[in-house]
Design a protein around this motif. Structure first.
Motif, PDB file in Angstrom:
ATOM      1  N   VAL A 101       0.859  -1.183   0.000  1.00  0.00           N
ATOM      2  CA  VAL A 101       0.000   0.000   0.000  1.00  0.00           C
ATOM      3  C   VAL A 101       0.893   1.229   0.000  1.00  0.00           C
ATOM      4  N   ILE A 102       0.650   2.138  -0.963  1.00  0.00           N
ATOM      5  CA  ILE A 102       1.475   3.335  -1.102  1.00  0.00           C
ATOM      6  C   ILE A 102       0.575   4.568  -1.065  1.00  0.00           C
ATOM      7  N   GLU A 103       0.934   5.526  -0.240  1.00  0.00           N
ATOM      8  CA  GLU A 103       0.243   6.814  -0.248  1.00  0.00           C
ATOM      9  C   GLU A 103       0.863   7.674  -1.343  1.00  0.00           C
ATOM     10  N   ARG A 104       0.101   7.915  -2.418  1.00  0.00           N
ATOM     11  CA  ARG A 104       0.652   8.634  -3.561  1.00  0.00           C
ATOM     12  C   ARG A 104      -0.467   9.041  -4.511  1.00  0.00           C
ATOM     13  N   ASP A 105      -0.198  10.067  -5.288  1.00  0.00           N
ATOM     14  CA  ASP A 105      -1.087  10.457  -6.372  1.00  0.00           C
ATOM     15  C   ASP A 105      -1.177   9.301  -7.372  1.00  0.00           C
ATOM     16  N   GLY A 106      -2.367   8.780  -7.544  1.00  0.00           N
ATOM     17  CA  GLY A 106      -2.547   7.643  -8.435  1.00  0.00           C
ATOM     18  C   GLY A 106      -2.184   7.919  -9.875  1.00  0.00           C
ATOM     19  N   LEU A 107      -2.204   9.181 -10.286  1.00  0.00           N
ATOM     20  CA  LEU A 107      -1.830   9.522 -11.660  1.00  0.00           C
ATOM     21  C   LEU A 107      -0.372   9.194 -11.941  1.00  0.00           C
ATOM     22  N   LEU A 108       0.436   9.056 -10.885  1.00  0.00           N
ATOM     23  CA  LEU A 108       1.853   8.736 -11.038  1.00  0.00           C
ATOM     24  C   LEU A 108       2.111   7.237 -11.055  1.00  0.00           C
ATOM     25  N   GLY A 109       1.104   6.435 -10.678  1.00  0.00           N
ATOM     26  CA  GLY A 109       1.306   5.003 -10.607  1.00  0.00           C
ATOM     27  C   GLY A 109       2.282   4.633  -9.511  1.00  0.00           C
ATOM     28  N   ALA A 110       3.006   3.525  -9.727  1.00  0.00           N
ATOM     29  CA  ALA A 110       4.009   3.064  -8.762  1.00  0.00           C
ATOM     30  C   ALA A 110       5.126   2.397  -9.549  1.00  0.00           C
ATOM     31  N   GLU A 111       5.991   3.234 -10.100  1.00  0.00           N
ATOM     32  CA  GLU A 111       7.034   2.746 -11.003  1.00  0.00           C
ATOM     33  C   GLU A 111       7.962   1.740 -10.326  1.00  0.00           C
ATOM     34  N   GLU A 112       8.189   1.902  -9.023  1.00  0.00           N
ATOM     35  CA  GLU A 112       9.160   1.053  -8.340  1.00  0.00           C
ATOM     36  C   GLU A 112       8.780  -0.416  -8.323  1.00  0.00           C
ATOM     37  N   ASN A 113       7.489  -0.727  -8.454  1.00  0.00           N
ATOM     38  CA  ASN A 113       7.054  -2.126  -8.441  1.00  0.00           C
ATOM     39  C   ASN A 113       6.657  -2.640  -9.823  1.00  0.00           C
TER      40      ASN A 113
END
Length: 405
Positions: free
Chosen positions: A142-154
């Motif tokens: 679970v990541i707290e982040r703007d969803g428009l940025l996605g989650a590049e690290e995973n």
């Protein structure tokens, strides 16, 4: 002696009702019978928890829509069916909500797969984290982040699914979705929202499913506008490329409506949103009209559905869909249009033509192709183009002719 139904009883009863309406792959049905929704929405009574409805988990202080919802279970099932997540897949979810959907995804990808879910709101992300830990899905990221940025690290991801409404596809998602991967998102255009299931082929996404749905819009996209008319009793929801001038259009609603009637009837339980989808594949003037309770009570506006009815708007005139049960065979309603302004009668007539076209081909749905703005590719024959900020949408209705830009 009568005993109250247990959570397991109610959960299985809900899934039974869902699969009766929409048969599901065995794996998705099993996941929905396994994951306990009641443990993701604590404090809600079991009957409500296991009803087929959305549940608000956080209000929005800046607007009428909740900041976060537990989505309608039948819609969750539909979108999981569209997504087709398989064991071993790496999946990104945008919009963590209660963590319930992430738990379902974890069941689908199994021990060899992985699920990452992101949410822009710290409280919602924390809620999802705690619920997933509590229910045995602590391995979900679970990541707290703007969803428009996605989650590049995973990434990169085999599947991306959004549980929030999107007006456009963010550039980051293109780079994070594998070629051949699937993206499922509630996509908004011309006032409607469709759950679009898309497969990536290089710089192009192609659809194989467009299902009616409704979701809270994601924070950070501003492609949709609202124009308020007639003392704020009428609201038009439209895209930024649709130029609606309230000074021109507002006087139209001072006059009487001109009615036109189609030859198309619908049964009392039959949806007619397919007409809306059809019309967006041929006409750029389509938007959504919403009327307030005051306008309804006064009897001066009566769109088919008060909060979301398709309309055509052109300059100083508009028309929207209406229906009348007294003009139809028993158990049915006749669809028509109400026009306002100098050209309202023409627009109403045009809308009834669209209704009749849909009425003749109700099972015929347009296909959707989305091109990355960097490489839009050739315009397909018969395609209708809608330009977004970062993408070019092409809607193709078999038998239609080009009418886009």
């Amino acid at each position: 002696m009568n005993t109250a139904p247990t959570a397991d009883d109610l959960r299985n009863k809900l899934v039974d009702a869902i699969v009766k309406t929409r048969p599901l792959p065995t794996r998705i049905e099993a996941a929905m019978r396994t994951v306990r929704r009641d443990q993701h929405v604590p404090g809600i009574d079991l009957e409500t928890t296991y009803s087929d409805r959305a549940i608000s988990i956080k209000d929005n202080p800046n607007g009428p829509l909740p900041l976060s919802l537990a989505s309608v279970p039948s819609v969750v099932a539909m979108m999981l069916d569209q997504l087709d997540a398989q064991p071993g897949h790496n999946v990104l979810e945008v919009g963590a909500g209660t963590g319930y959907n992430a738990a379902l995804l974890s069941e689908l990808v199994g021990s060899t797969g992985h699920v990452t879910t992101v949410d822009i709101d710290p409280g919602v992300a924390l809620y999802a984290r705690q619920a997933l830990n509590r229910t045995g899905y602590g391995h979900v990221t679970v990541i707290e982040r703007d969803g428009l940025l996605g989650a590049e690290e995973n990434g990169p991801y085999d599947r991306i699914i959004a549980a929030v409404g999107l007006w456009d596809i963010p550039p980051a998602w293109w780079t994070q979705l594998k070629d051949g991967g699937r993206l499922v998102l509630p996509l908004r255009w011309r006032g409607q929202t469709r759950s679009a299931a898309l497969t990536r082929h290089g710089n192009t996404l192609t659809s194989d499913s467009l299902e009616l749905c409704g979701f809270v819009p994601i924070i950070g996209q501003d492609g949709e506008h609202t124009t308020r008319l007639a003392g704020d009793t009428v609201r038009l929801h439209h895209d930024h490329d649709q130029h609606i001038d309230p000074t021109l259009l507002d006087p139209a609603f001072d006059g009487q409506a001109t009615e036109a009637w189609s030859a198309t009837e619908v049964a009392s339980t039959e949806p007619f949103d397919g007409m809306w989808l059809h019309t967006t594949a041929t006409d750029d003037r389509v938007c959504r009209i919403e009327v307030t309770t005051e306008a309804l009570d006064a009897g001066i506006r009566r769109p088919a559905i008060p909060i979301r009815t398709p309309a055509l708007v052109d300059g100083n005139s508009a028309a929207y869909m209406i229906f009348d049960k007294t003009k139809a065979t028993p158990g049915h309603a006749l669809l028509g249009a109400a026009g306002y302004g100098p050209h309202g009668a023409d627009l109403a007539h045009q809308l009834t033509q669209y209704i009749n076209t849909w009425g003749t081909h109700r099972d015929l749905a347009p296909s959707l192709t989305i091109h990355h703005s960097v490489s839009p590719g050739p315009m397909p024959a018969g395609g209708h183009a809608i330009r977004k900020n970062d993408t070019l949408m092409i809607l193709t209705l078999p038998g239609s002719t080009p009418n886009g830009s």
